[in-house]
Design a protein around this motif. Structure first.
Motif, PDB file in Angstrom:
ATOM      1  N   LEU A 260       0.820  -1.214   0.000  1.00 16.56           N
ATOM      2  CA  LEU A 260       0.000   0.000   0.000  1.00 16.56           C
ATOM      3  C   LEU A 260       0.855   1.266   0.000  1.00 16.56           C
ATOM      4  O   LEU A 260       0.302   2.369  -0.012  1.00 16.56           O
ATOM      5  CB  LEU A 260      -0.910   0.021   1.235  1.00 16.56           C
ATOM      6  N   LEU A 261       2.181   1.123  -0.002  1.00 15.47           N
ATOM      7  CA  LEU A 261       3.072   2.280   0.089  1.00 15.47           C
ATOM      8  C   LEU A 261       3.731   2.568  -1.250  1.00 15.47           C
ATOM      9  O   LEU A 261       4.119   1.657  -1.984  1.00 15.47           O
ATOM     10  CB  LEU A 261       4.160   2.041   1.133  1.00 15.47           C
ATOM     11  N   ALA A 262       3.887   3.881  -1.548  1.00 18.11           N
ATOM     12  CA  ALA A 262       4.562   4.312  -2.766  1.00 18.11           C
ATOM     13  C   ALA A 262       6.033   4.598  -2.520  1.00 18.11           C
ATOM     14  O   ALA A 262       6.870   4.353  -3.391  1.00 18.11           O
ATOM     15  CB  ALA A 262       3.882   5.562  -3.325  1.00 18.11           C
ATOM     16  N   GLU A 263       6.361   5.142  -1.348  1.00 22.13           N
ATOM     17  CA  GLU A 263       7.740   5.525  -1.069  1.00 22.13           C
ATOM     18  C   GLU A 263       7.963   5.615   0.430  1.00 22.13           C
ATOM     19  O   GLU A 263       7.019   5.758   1.210  1.00 22.13           O
ATOM     20  CB  GLU A 263       8.093   6.857  -1.728  1.00 22.13           C
ATOM     21  N   VAL A 264       9.228   5.545   0.797  1.00 18.48           N
ATOM     22  CA  VAL A 264       9.644   5.676   2.191  1.00 18.48           C
ATOM     23  C   VAL A 264      10.777   6.697   2.230  1.00 18.48           C
ATOM     24  O   VAL A 264      11.724   6.618   1.437  1.00 18.48           O
ATOM     25  CB  VAL A 264      10.134   4.329   2.766  1.00 18.48           C
ATOM     26  N   ARG A 265      10.688   7.655   3.151  1.00 17.70           N
ATOM     27  CA  ARG A 265      11.748   8.636   3.342  1.00 17.70           C
ATOM     28  C   ARG A 265      12.359   8.440   4.725  1.00 17.70           C
ATOM     29  O   ARG A 265      11.628   8.287   5.709  1.00 17.70           O
ATOM     30  CB  ARG A 265      11.213  10.061   3.172  1.00 17.70           C
ATOM     31  N   LEU A 266      13.691   8.441   4.775  1.00 16.73           N
ATOM     32  CA  LEU A 266      14.398   8.131   6.009  1.00 16.73           C
ATOM     33  C   LEU A 266      15.439   9.201   6.294  1.00 16.73           C
ATOM     34  O   LEU A 266      16.122   9.696   5.392  1.00 16.73           O
ATOM     35  CB  LEU A 266      15.095   6.769   5.902  1.00 16.73           C
ATOM     36  N   SER A 267      15.560   9.535   7.575  1.00 15.41           N
ATOM     37  CA  SER A 267      16.572  10.476   8.031  1.00 15.41           C
ATOM     38  C   SER A 267      17.209   9.896   9.283  1.00 15.41           C
ATOM     39  O   SER A 267      16.515   9.490  10.216  1.00 15.41           O
ATOM     40  CB  SER A 267      15.948  11.841   8.328  1.00 15.41           C
ATOM     41  N   ALA A 268      18.555   9.868   9.297  1.00 20.07           N
ATOM     42  CA  ALA A 268      19.253   9.180  10.381  1.00 20.07           C
ATOM     43  C   ALA A 268      20.516   9.930  10.778  1.00 20.07           C
ATOM     44  O   ALA A 268      21.500   9.919  10.039  1.00 20.07           O
ATOM     45  CB  ALA A 268      19.605   7.751   9.964  1.00 20.07           C
ATOM     46  N   PRO A 269      20.502  10.590  11.935  1.00 19.11           N
ATOM     47  CA  PRO A 269      21.756  11.119  12.461  1.00 19.11           C
ATOM     48  C   PRO A 269      22.629   9.960  12.924  1.00 19.11           C
ATOM     49  O   PRO A 269      22.150   9.037  13.585  1.00 19.11           O
ATOM     50  CB  PRO A 269      21.309  11.985  13.641  1.00 19.11           C
ATOM     51  N   ASN A 270      23.901  10.018  12.571  1.00 21.71           N
ATOM     52  CA  ASN A 270      24.829   8.967  12.989  1.00 21.71           C
ATOM     53  C   ASN A 270      25.306   9.290  14.403  1.00 21.71           C
ATOM     54  O   ASN A 270      26.086  10.208  14.621  1.00 21.71           O
ATOM     55  CB  ASN A 270      26.019   8.899  12.022  1.00 21.71           C
ATOM     56  N   LYS A 271      24.799   8.549  15.376  1.00 23.29           N
ATOM     57  CA  LYS A 271      25.179   8.765  16.769  1.00 23.29           C
ATOM     58  C   LYS A 271      26.520   8.053  17.011  1.00 23.29           C
ATOM     59  O   LYS A 271      26.565   6.881  17.369  1.00 23.29           O
ATOM     60  CB  LYS A 271      24.090   8.262  17.712  1.00 23.29           C
ATOM     61  N   HIS A 272      27.596   8.794  16.794  1.00 19.30           N
ATOM     62  CA  HIS A 272      28.929   8.212  16.795  1.00 19.30           C
ATOM     63  C   HIS A 272      29.322   7.679  18.179  1.00 19.30           C
ATOM     64  O   HIS A 272      29.085   8.328  19.197  1.00 19.30           O
ATOM     65  CB  HIS A 272      29.958   9.251  16.358  1.00 19.30           C
TER      66      HIS A 272
ATOM     67  N   ARG B 246      27.299  15.539  19.312  1.00 15.24           N
ATOM     68  CA  ARG B 246      27.479  16.451  18.180  1.00 15.24           C
ATOM     69  C   ARG B 246      28.947  16.837  18.033  1.00 15.24           C
ATOM     70  O   ARG B 246      29.672  16.785  19.016  1.00 15.24           O
ATOM     71  CB  ARG B 246      26.600  17.693  18.306  1.00 15.24           C
ATOM     72  N   PRO B 247      29.367  17.158  16.820  1.00 18.60           N
ATOM     73  CA  PRO B 247      28.586  17.118  15.576  1.00 18.60           C
ATOM     74  C   PRO B 247      28.319  15.679  15.153  1.00 18.60           C
ATOM     75  O   PRO B 247      28.934  14.746  15.683  1.00 18.60           O
ATOM     76  CB  PRO B 247      29.496  17.831  14.577  1.00 18.60           C
ATOM     77  N   TYR B 248      27.410  15.513  14.216  1.00 22.70           N
ATOM     78  CA  TYR B 248      27.066  14.164  13.778  1.00 22.70           C
ATOM     79  C   TYR B 248      26.816  14.164  12.275  1.00 22.70           C
ATOM     80  O   TYR B 248      26.406  15.162  11.677  1.00 22.70           O
ATOM     81  CB  TYR B 248      25.812  13.648  14.509  1.00 22.70           C
ATOM     82  N   GLY B 249      27.087  13.025  11.675  1.00 15.81           N
ATOM     83  CA  GLY B 249      26.701  12.838  10.287  1.00 15.81           C
ATOM     84  C   GLY B 249      25.188  12.697  10.204  1.00 15.81           C
ATOM     85  O   GLY B 249      24.574  12.076  11.083  1.00 15.81           O
ATOM     86  N   LEU B 250      24.577  13.264   9.179  1.00 12.49           N
ATOM     87  CA  LEU B 250      23.133  13.167   8.985  1.00 12.49           C
ATOM     88  C   LEU B 250      22.894  12.557   7.613  1.00 12.49           C
ATOM     89  O   LEU B 250      23.205  13.172   6.586  1.00 12.49           O
ATOM     90  CB  LEU B 250      22.469  14.534   9.093  1.00 12.49           C
ATOM     91  N   ILE B 251      22.366  11.353   7.600  1.00 11.66           N
ATOM     92  CA  ILE B 251      22.164  10.602   6.369  1.00 11.66           C
ATOM     93  C   ILE B 251      20.671  10.564   6.056  1.00 11.66           C
ATOM     94  O   ILE B 251      19.857  10.234   6.932  1.00 11.66           O
ATOM     95  CB  ILE B 251      22.700   9.159   6.495  1.00 11.66           C
ATOM     96  N   GLN B 252      20.308  10.886   4.814  1.00  9.72           N
ATOM     97  CA  GLN B 252      18.902  10.914   4.422  1.00  9.72           C
ATOM     98  C   GLN B 252      18.739  10.237   3.066  1.00  9.72           C
ATOM     99  O   GLN B 252      19.611  10.338   2.205  1.00  9.72           O
ATOM    100  CB  GLN B 252      18.384  12.357   4.369  1.00  9.72           C
ATOM    101  N   ALA B 253      17.622   9.571   2.887  1.00 16.65           N
ATOM    102  CA  ALA B 253      17.396   8.858   1.629  1.00 16.65           C
ATOM    103  C   ALA B 253      15.907   8.661   1.394  1.00 16.65           C
ATOM    104  O   ALA B 253      15.112   8.592   2.344  1.00 16.65           O
ATOM    105  CB  ALA B 253      18.098   7.505   1.650  1.00 16.65           C
ATOM    106  N   THR B 254      15.543   8.572   0.120  1.00 21.38           N
ATOM    107  CA  THR B 254      14.192   8.191  -0.288  1.00 21.38           C
ATOM    108  C   THR B 254      14.282   6.879  -1.044  1.00 21.38           C
ATOM    109  O   THR B 254      15.128   6.726  -1.930  1.00 21.38           O
ATOM    110  CB  THR B 254      13.557   9.267  -1.188  1.00 21.38           C
ATOM    111  N   VAL B 255      13.426   5.935  -0.692  1.00 16.75           N
ATOM    112  CA  VAL B 255      13.327   4.662  -1.400  1.00 16.75           C
ATOM    113  C   VAL B 255      11.907   4.575  -1.931  1.00 16.75           C
ATOM    114  O   VAL B 255      10.943   4.714  -1.162  1.00 16.75           O
ATOM    115  CB  VAL B 255      13.647   3.472  -0.479  1.00 16.75           C
ATOM    116  N   GLN B 256      11.762   4.358  -3.241  1.00 12.76           N
ATOM    117  CA  GLN B 256      10.426   4.421  -3.826  1.00 12.76           C
ATOM    118  C   GLN B 256      10.249   3.369  -4.908  1.00 12.76           C
ATOM    119  O   GLN B 256      11.214   2.790  -5.403  1.00 12.76           O
ATOM    120  CB  GLN B 256      10.176   5.809  -4.411  1.00 12.76           C
TER     121      GLN B 256
END
Length: 309
Positions: A245-257, A280-290
């Protein structure tokens, strides 16, 4: 001293741009008292109305403006009238009301966060009317309704998750400023924000949410990760495979080092066991999977609780 008026000058006419308004972060608690064993729903609801409200901005004419207080009162009343069993269904009811019943409104956006409570355990048994706030993720929903259609985005945020092995990071690009060492066994931790766009409103919202969260946690745990980017893609892919039932997923993930702390100066061996958790500071990784055939998102991602997008 430089003159701020030096440089290129624009001579175009000044006009009103994109605008919207609403009542943000209404904290609503609904108690269900139909039996001695009560139920609780705890949400924050933001309502946003869209349409031609230019007269309010340009002339101070409020004749087409439904007060934000009226939006607040509607949100509270609908918690009883329509119920709060599934926040997506509640959001749909609110959005459809504003668009269908308030003439100047051309579009409505409802954004909801739900806070979970667990029953208090007293003398070994769950208590009927006392709860303790759960510390896990916050469930979210965003509903948009206008003349062109209806869009529902479910989601979660603040899902703090960590695994102590099964994660590597090596083979990355290096330049003269690179000091990070490669690793083949690291702690991977993040605070996930995940949102997913539905292609229908005929959904068992609570059941689907449970399935998606289970899949997110399972994939994070079981995928041997060569990069947080890879993990995000695999999570999105697994969620789409499980939920047609899903068209896409968006994800955001700070890398907690988590950095292995140097104990050698004390004559103590640290075999990847003691870490400094850096916030902090931290890497921030974001992606869309569709899906390749995903329908156009329209205004599904046009948020209210943030600047205009």
């Amino acid at each position: 001293m430089s003159n701020p008026n030096n440089g290129p000058h624009l001579g175009g006419k000044i006009v009103l741009g994109k605008n919207q308004y609403g009542k943000a972060e209404n904290r609503i608690v609904r108690i269900y008292r139909e039996s001695p064993r009560h139920e609780i729903r705890d949400v924050s609801v933001s309502t946003c109305l869209r349409g031609d409200f230019s007269a309010a901005h340009l002339e101070g004419d409020q004749s087409t403006v439904l007060p934000t207080d009226s939006q607040k009162q509607t949100a509270f009343s609908y918690a009883k009238e329509k119920g709060l069993d599934a926040i997506e269904e509640y959001g749909l009811a609110l959005a459809r009301h504003f668009v269908n019943d308030v003439e100047p409104v051309e579009g409505a956006r409802i954004e909801i966060e739900e806070y979970s409570w667990a029953r208090a355990v007293v003398e070994g048994a769950e208590h009927d009317h006392t709860w303790v706030r759960k510390g896990e993720e916050v469930r979210t929903a965003a509903v948009t309704v206008d003349a062109d259609g209806t869009w529902v985005v479910g989601g979660l945020k603040d899902l703090v998750i960590l695994k102590s092995t099964g994660s590597e990071f090596f083979g990355f690009l290096k330049d003269e400023y690179t000091v990070l060492e490669e690793t083949h066994d690291r702690v991977m931790a993040t605070s996930l924000v995940v949102q997913w766009r539905f292609v229908t409103t005929e959904v068992d919202w609570n059941s689907v949410y449970t399935d998606i969260k289970e899949q997110i946690v399972s994939t994070f745990a079981t995928v041997h990760s060569l990069a947080l980017q890879q993990t995000l893609y695999e999570i999105g892919k697994a969620v789409l495979e499980r939920c047609p039932l899903l068209a896409e997923v968006r994800l955001s993930a700070p890398n907690k080092h988590h950095f292995a702390h140097d104990l050698g100066r004390f004559g103590v061996e640290n075999d990847n066991e003691v870490f400094h958790a850096a916030d902090r500071p931290y890497g921030l990784i974001q992606a869309t999977v569709q899906r390749s055939d995903a329908p156009d998102p329209g205004p599904a991602w046009s948020a209210y609780a943030g600047w205009l997008s």
